[in-house]
Design a protein around this motif. Structure first.
Motif, short mmCIF file in Angstrom:
data_model
loop_
_atom_site.label_atom_id
_atom_site.label_comp_id
_atom_site.label_asym_id
_atom_site.label_seq_id
_atom_site.Cartn_x
_atom_site.Cartn_y
_atom_site.Cartn_z
N ILE A 6 -9.19 1.17 -2.89
CA ILE A 6 -7.77 1.21 -3.24
C ILE A 6 -7.31 -0.13 -3.81
O ILE A 6 -6.55 -0.19 -4.78
N TYR A 7 -7.78 -1.21 -3.22
CA TYR A 7 -7.41 -2.53 -3.71
C TYR A 7 -7.86 -2.71 -5.17
O TYR A 7 -7.11 -3.25 -6.00
N GLU A 8 -9.07 -2.26 -5.48
CA GLU A 8 -9.56 -2.37 -6.86
C GLU A 8 -8.70 -1.56 -7.82
O GLU A 8 -8.52 -1.94 -8.98
N GLN A 9 -8.15 -0.46 -7.34
CA GLN A 9 -7.29 0.37 -8.19
C GLN A 9 -5.95 -0.30 -8.48
O GLN A 9 -5.47 -0.29 -9.61
N VAL A 10 -5.33 -0.86 -7.45
CA VAL A 10 -3.98 -1.37 -7.61
C VAL A 10 -3.93 -2.83 -8.06
O VAL A 10 -2.93 -3.26 -8.64
N CYS A 11 -5.00 -3.58 -7.83
CA CYS A 11 -4.99 -5.01 -8.13
C CYS A 11 -4.55 -5.34 -9.55
O CYS A 11 -3.72 -6.23 -9.76
N PRO A 12 -5.07 -4.63 -10.58
CA PRO A 12 -4.66 -4.97 -11.96
C PRO A 12 -3.17 -4.76 -12.23
O PRO A 12 -2.63 -5.29 -13.20
N LEU A 13 -2.50 -3.99 -11.37
CA LEU A 13 -1.08 -3.68 -11.60
C LEU A 13 -0.13 -4.55 -10.79
O LEU A 13 1.09 -4.51 -11.01
N LEU A 63 -0.68 4.03 7.07
CA LEU A 63 -1.74 3.16 7.58
C LEU A 63 -2.46 2.47 6.42
O LEU A 63 -2.82 1.29 6.50
N LEU A 64 -2.66 3.20 5.33
CA LEU A 64 -3.30 2.63 4.14
C LEU A 64 -2.44 1.51 3.55
O LEU A 64 -2.96 0.46 3.16
N VAL A 65 -1.14 1.73 3.49
CA VAL A 65 -0.23 0.70 2.98
C VAL A 65 -0.33 -0.57 3.82
O VAL A 65 -0.45 -1.68 3.29
N TYR A 66 -0.28 -0.40 5.12
CA TYR A 66 -0.34 -1.56 6.01
C TYR A 66 -1.62 -2.37 5.79
O TYR A 66 -1.57 -3.60 5.64
N ALA A 67 -2.75 -1.70 5.76
CA ALA A 67 -4.03 -2.39 5.58
C ALA A 67 -4.17 -2.99 4.19
O ALA A 67 -4.75 -4.07 4.02
N LEU A 68 -3.64 -2.31 3.19
CA LEU A 68 -3.72 -2.81 1.82
C LEU A 68 -2.91 -4.09 1.66
O LEU A 68 -3.35 -5.04 1.00
N ILE A 69 -1.73 -4.14 2.26
CA ILE A 69 -0.91 -5.34 2.16
C ILE A 69 -1.62 -6.52 2.82
O ILE A 69 -1.55 -7.66 2.35
N GLU A 70 -2.33 -6.25 3.90
CA GLU A 70 -3.10 -7.31 4.55
C GLU A 70 -4.21 -7.81 3.61
O GLU A 70 -4.47 -9.01 3.52
#
Length: 234
Positions: A59-66, A82-89
């Motif tokens: 998920i990080y690889e998907q959103v990182c460019p944006l 839960l995904l949002v929480y972990a991704l923000i970390e």
């Protein structure tokens, strides 16, 4: 106002298309970025994640460019919260830009663990648990081919939740919102109140009519709230 990216993350068993109906009601300046997980939708040929960490890596690889493209907010429902929480970390650890706001929906805070889904061994047990959540038509499981496909996705997503390992971090320095259905049997008022410790700023608590999948029946109300907050902060 500036345009803003709205990243939306699916609930267990869901895909990116769950948020497509929101496009009709979103403010023109809000750009929907509905994240697709491996093993479903346009990415159905990809294998399911082996654990929660692999999901966040992807998920990080998907959103990182944006993330640098424009200000952003995130919305996650149930497993998506839960995904949002972990991704923000992960974004924090990588030194990326913080969101303007986070919307956590239909889930108790990450430090609370209520059950393991591994106990649902048989298909019948799992189906009953899924139907208790609501949001999934009973008739879907009466078609063998569809039942097999959806049970595979649900089992993969429940495995993700079971492999999540909670690590505390410092409080957010921005506002968050917590949304829930008034008749949601899995999220108590105490659960919702517990989200307040996750930010040093404001935590807005919002209750809508409906159960766990209140957001399917209250699209205009939910999107209207997201519009208001997102346009205010951006």
């Amino acid at each position: 106002m500036k345009s803003v990216n709205l990243f939306c993350f699916p609930f267990a068993g869901g895909s990116s298309i769950a948020y497509f109906p929101w496009k009709r009601y979103l403010h023109p300046a809000i750009k929907l970025q509905s994240v697709e997980l491996a093993g479903r939708g346009a990415r159905c040929k990809m294998p399911f994640y082996i654990d929660f960490k692999e999901a966040i890596d992807d998920i990080y690889e998907q959103v990182c460019p944006l993330l640098e493209e424009r200000p952003y907010v995130m919305f996650g429902h149930s497993m998506g919260a839960l995904l949002v929480y972990a991704l923000i970390e992960r974004i924090r650890n990588k030194g990326g830009p913080f969101p303007k706001h986070l919307f956590f929906s239909g889930r108790y805070p990450p430090h609370i663990r209520k059950e393991s889904f591994e106990k649902y061994q048989s298909d019948d047990e799992l189906i009953q648990r899924i139907l208790r959540f609501g949001g999934t038509p009973k008739e879907l499981f009466e078609v063998p081919e569809l039942a097999e496909m959806y049970l595979e996705i649900f089992r993969a997503d429940f495995h993700l939740i079971d492999t999540y390992i909670h690590i505390d971090h410092s409080q957010y320095e921005f506002d968050i919102s917590v949304l829930t259905g008034r008749e949601d049997l899995d999220v108590t008022r105490e659960d919702i109140e517990s989200w307040k410790c996750y930010t040093s700023h404001s935590c807005h608590l919002n209750t809508f009519e409906g159960g766990h999948f209140y957001l399917k029946d209250r699209i205009q109300d939910v999107v209207g709230y997201i519009n208001k907050i997102s346009t205010d902060v951006c």
